[in-house]
Design a protein around this motif. Structure first.
Motif, PDB file in Angstrom:
ATOM      1  N   ALA A  57       0.641  22.576  -7.142  1.00 15.34           N
ATOM      2  CA  ALA A  57       0.700  21.317  -6.392  1.00 15.34           C
ATOM      3  C   ALA A  57      -0.363  20.359  -6.895  1.00 15.34           C
ATOM      4  N   GLY A  58      -0.079  19.091  -6.762  1.00 19.39           N
ATOM      5  CA  GLY A  58      -1.033  18.035  -7.059  1.00 19.39           C
ATOM      6  C   GLY A  58      -0.958  17.016  -5.937  1.00 19.39           C
ATOM      7  N   THR A  59      -2.075  16.448  -5.568  1.00 16.22           N
ATOM      8  CA  THR A  59      -2.105  15.517  -4.450  1.00 16.22           C
ATOM      9  C   THR A  59      -2.633  14.167  -4.902  1.00 16.22           C
ATOM     10  N   PHE A  60      -1.969  13.099  -4.451  1.00 17.03           N
ATOM     11  CA  PHE A  60      -2.380  11.735  -4.740  1.00 17.03           C
ATOM     12  C   PHE A  60      -2.641  11.025  -3.420  1.00 17.03           C
ATOM     13  N   HIS A  61      -3.770  10.382  -3.311  1.00 15.73           N
ATOM     14  CA  HIS A  61      -4.113   9.604  -2.121  1.00 15.73           C
ATOM     15  C   HIS A  61      -4.084   8.134  -2.499  1.00 15.73           C
ATOM     16  N   GLY A  62      -3.475   7.331  -1.665  1.00 21.62           N
ATOM     17  CA  GLY A  62      -3.389   5.903  -1.922  1.00 21.62           C
ATOM     18  C   GLY A  62      -2.801   5.204  -0.719  1.00 21.62           C
ATOM     19  N   SER A  63      -2.059   4.133  -0.965  1.00 22.54           N
ATOM     20  CA  SER A  63      -1.431   3.423   0.143  1.00 22.54           C
ATOM     21  C   SER A  63      -0.182   2.716  -0.354  1.00 22.54           C
ATOM     22  N   HIS A  64       0.687   2.401   0.582  1.00 22.99           N
ATOM     23  CA  HIS A  64       1.818   1.534   0.313  1.00 22.99           C
ATOM     24  C   HIS A  64       2.231   0.906   1.626  1.00 22.99           C
ATOM     25  N   ASP A  65       2.752  -0.284   1.540  1.00 22.42           N
ATOM     26  CA  ASP A  65       3.094  -1.087   2.719  1.00 22.42           C
ATOM     27  C   ASP A  65       1.890  -1.273   3.634  1.00 22.42           C
ATOM     28  N   GLY A  66       0.697  -1.282   3.071  1.00 24.55           N
ATOM     29  CA  GLY A  66      -0.512  -1.498   3.841  1.00 24.55           C
ATOM     30  C   GLY A  66      -1.003  -0.299   4.630  1.00 24.55           C
ATOM     31  N   LEU A  67      -0.365   0.837   4.493  1.00 22.62           N
ATOM     32  CA  LEU A  67      -0.752   2.041   5.231  1.00 22.62           C
ATOM     33  C   LEU A  67      -1.215   3.130   4.273  1.00 22.62           C
ATOM     34  N   CYS A 100       5.934  12.539   0.379  1.00 23.73           N
ATOM     35  CA  CYS A 100       4.907  11.627   0.866  1.00 23.73           C
ATOM     36  C   CYS A 100       4.744  11.788   2.374  1.00 23.73           C
ATOM     37  N   SER A 101       3.562  11.441   2.852  1.00 19.50           N
ATOM     38  CA  SER A 101       3.293  11.497   4.286  1.00 19.50           C
ATOM     39  C   SER A 101       4.114  10.458   5.057  1.00 19.50           C
ATOM     40  N   CYS A 102       4.696   9.478   4.368  1.00 14.33           N
ATOM     41  CA  CYS A 102       5.544   8.477   5.021  1.00 14.33           C
ATOM     42  C   CYS A 102       6.953   9.012   5.274  1.00 14.33           C
ATOM     43  N   VAL A 149       7.560  13.533 -12.532  1.00 14.47           N
ATOM     44  CA  VAL A 149       7.049  13.895 -11.209  1.00 14.47           C
ATOM     45  C   VAL A 149       5.732  13.189 -10.919  1.00 14.47           C
ATOM     46  N   PHE A 150       4.744  13.351 -11.773  1.00 21.29           N
ATOM     47  CA  PHE A 150       3.429  12.786 -11.497  1.00 21.29           C
ATOM     48  C   PHE A 150       3.426  11.264 -11.620  1.00 21.29           C
ATOM     49  N   ASP A 151       4.199  10.716 -12.570  1.00 15.52           N
ATOM     50  CA  ASP A 151       4.251   9.258 -12.722  1.00 15.52           C
ATOM     51  C   ASP A 151       4.826   8.580 -11.482  1.00 15.52           C
ATOM     52  N   THR A 152       5.935   9.098 -10.963  1.00 13.60           N
ATOM     53  CA  THR A 152       6.543   8.461  -9.788  1.00 13.60           C
ATOM     54  C   THR A 152       5.723   8.712  -8.531  1.00 13.60           C
ATOM     55  N   ALA A 153       5.091   9.869  -8.425  1.00 17.14           N
ATOM     56  CA  ALA A 153       4.226  10.137  -7.267  1.00 17.14           C
ATOM     57  C   ALA A 153       3.031   9.186  -7.278  1.00 17.14           C
ATOM     58  N   TRP A 154       2.439   8.973  -8.449  1.00 11.17           N
ATOM     59  CA  TRP A 154       1.306   8.053  -8.567  1.00 11.17           C
ATOM     60  C   TRP A 154       1.725   6.641  -8.203  1.00 11.17           C
ATOM     61  N   ARG A 155       2.864   6.179  -8.739  1.00  9.25           N
ATOM     62  CA  ARG A 155       3.312   4.810  -8.465  1.00  9.25           C
ATOM     63  C   ARG A 155       3.724   4.623  -7.014  1.00  9.25           C
ATOM     64  N   HIS A 156       4.119   5.697  -6.336  1.00  6.67           N
ATOM     65  CA  HIS A 156       4.466   5.578  -4.923  1.00  6.67           C
ATOM     66  C   HIS A 156       3.226   5.256  -4.093  1.00  6.67           C
ATOM     67  N   THR A 157       2.089   5.821  -4.459  1.00  5.34           N
ATOM     68  CA  THR A 157       0.855   5.571  -3.707  1.00  5.34           C
ATOM     69  C   THR A 157       0.010   4.455  -4.308  1.00  5.34           C
ATOM     70  N   HIS A 158       0.279   4.078  -5.541  1.00  5.73           N
ATOM     71  CA  HIS A 158      -0.452   3.006  -6.210  1.00  5.73           C
ATOM     72  C   HIS A 158       0.550   2.038  -6.837  1.00  5.73           C
ATOM     73  N   PRO A 159       1.305   1.303  -5.994  1.00  7.51           N
ATOM     74  CA  PRO A 159       2.350   0.437  -6.532  1.00  7.51           C
ATOM     75  C   PRO A 159       1.778  -0.731  -7.340  1.00  7.51           C
ATOM     76  N   THR A 160       2.493  -1.089  -8.390  1.00  7.43           N
ATOM     77  CA  THR A 160       2.101  -2.238  -9.204  1.00  7.43           C
ATOM     78  C   THR A 160       2.513  -3.513  -8.472  1.00  7.43           C
ATOM     79  N   ARG A 161       2.118  -4.643  -9.000  1.00 10.95           N
ATOM     80  CA  ARG A 161       2.523  -5.915  -8.392  1.00 10.95           C
ATOM     81  C   ARG A 161       4.036  -6.064  -8.394  1.00 10.95           C
ATOM     82  N   LEU A 162       4.670  -5.614  -9.460  1.00 11.89           N
ATOM     83  CA  LEU A 162       6.129  -5.682  -9.541  1.00 11.89           C
ATOM     84  C   LEU A 162       6.772  -4.779  -8.479  1.00 11.89           C
ATOM     85  N   ASP A 163       6.213  -3.592  -8.267  1.00 12.18           N
ATOM     86  CA  ASP A 163       6.730  -2.698  -7.223  1.00 12.18           C
ATOM     87  C   ASP A 163       6.605  -3.336  -5.847  1.00 12.18           C
TER      88      ASP A 163
END
Length: 86
Positions: A12-22, A42-44, A56-70
């Motif tokens: 397992a690997g864990t990524f901490h971040g945010s999306h939609d302000g949460l 995701c916890s959401c 796997v890791f690229d999409t998990a990272w982008r889910h918690t660290h979205p780019t401006r385009l995302d």
């Protein structure tokens, strides 16, 4: 000697971040007992599974660290009505 059951690998690997302000936490896993062994959750409540470990890791990272385009795409999906919503 007794025959050994097939070895199941689990990691397992864990990524901490945010999306939609949460705050959000994504856990990426690999489990050989599943049809698509690579997945993240995701916890959401969102999750995705993959047949290989390529994204796997690229999409998990982008889910918690979205780019401006995302973020722009997510905003447009919320604001602009789709044909199905009409």
């Amino acid at each position: 000697m007794k025959p050994q059951p097939p070895k199941t690998e689990f990691w397992a690997g864990t990524f901490h971040g945010s999306h939609d302000g949460l705050p959000a936490k994504v856990t990426a896993t690999h489990d050989d007992t599943r049809p698509e062994p690579y997945a993240w959750t995701c916890s959401c409540g969102e999750s995705r599974s993959f047949p290989t470990n390529d994204d796997v890791f690229d999409t998990a990272w982008r889910h918690t660290h979205p780019t401006r385009l995302d973020r722009l795409r997510a905003w447009a999906a919320r604001v602009i009505p789709t044909r199905a919503a009409r």
